[in-house]
Design a protein around this motif. Structure first.
Motif: not given
Length: 203
Positions: A70-72, A75-76, A199
């Motif tokens: 996922s994007r979340e 970008y972690d 995610e």
């Protein structure tokens, strides 16, 4: 040795290549000390230069699909580090974006890599990253991708996910058919014992 936040402040303030950057310096990196996956890319494109977010374009959409992220989660910074070979958009030439500025990697890469002590998987995206991370491969990008078993499961050479590579993907259909499913499994395995497992996109 300076702390990682201090080092990142230095990186983001860097103007070393300013005279050679038609759109000015804007280093785009993502690094967290506990990152388990490193994405070693090429250099930001125009859209990423404008947003300041790595892989915030069609290439990023395809890469996230390849990885099943996922994007979340992508970008972690505490899980995924994104360090291109050149941190700033180098400008556009007659055949697409120009190569990463050669000053960038010698100036910053070793210092940043020394902070990444928890990496379990490095994804080498494109020929410039291959030249740095696989200096002894002595092969074309296609040959390096085809030889993925030689460095599995800690390092995988990938073609660039840009739409410009659609013809390569069509000619090498085995990549998305055979390697991508295994890559998604490996990414999930590396991140399995970290928060946010939900995610991961279902494959």
């Amino acid at each position: 040795m300076s702390s990682l936040p201090t080092l990142l402040d230095e990186v983001r303030a860097c103007t070393r290549c300013e005279a050679h950057l038609p759109h000015g310096p804007r280093p785009v990196v993502q690094v967290g000390a506990s990152a388990r996956i490193l994405i070693a890319g090429q250099a930001p494109g125009r859209k990423v230069h404008e947003s300041g977010i790595p892989f915030d374009d069609a290439s990023g959409e395809r890469l996230r699909a390849w990885l099943g992220l996922s994007r979340e989660l992508f970008y972690d910074a505490d899980r995924v580090a994104i360090l291109p070979m050149g941190f700033c958009f180098p400008g556009t030439g007659r055949a697409g974006d120009l190569p990463p500025r050669p000053e960038c990697a010698p100036t910053w890469r070793a210092r940043l890599m020394s902070r990444l002590n928890h990496l379990q998987l490095t994804l080498v995206v494109g020929q410039y990253a291959q030249a740095y991370h696989l200096p002894d491969a002595g092969a074309s990008l296609t040959q390096a991708v085809q030889a993925w078993r030689d460095t599995w499961p800690t390092l995988v050479a990938l073609p660039h996910p840009s739409p410009r590579n659609n013809l390569w993907l069509k000619r090498n259909a085995w990549f998305e058919r055979e390697l991508v499913p295994l890559l998604r499994e490996r990414v999930a395995q590396v991140l399995a014992d970290s928060p946010g497992r939900s995610e991961l996109n279902p494959v």
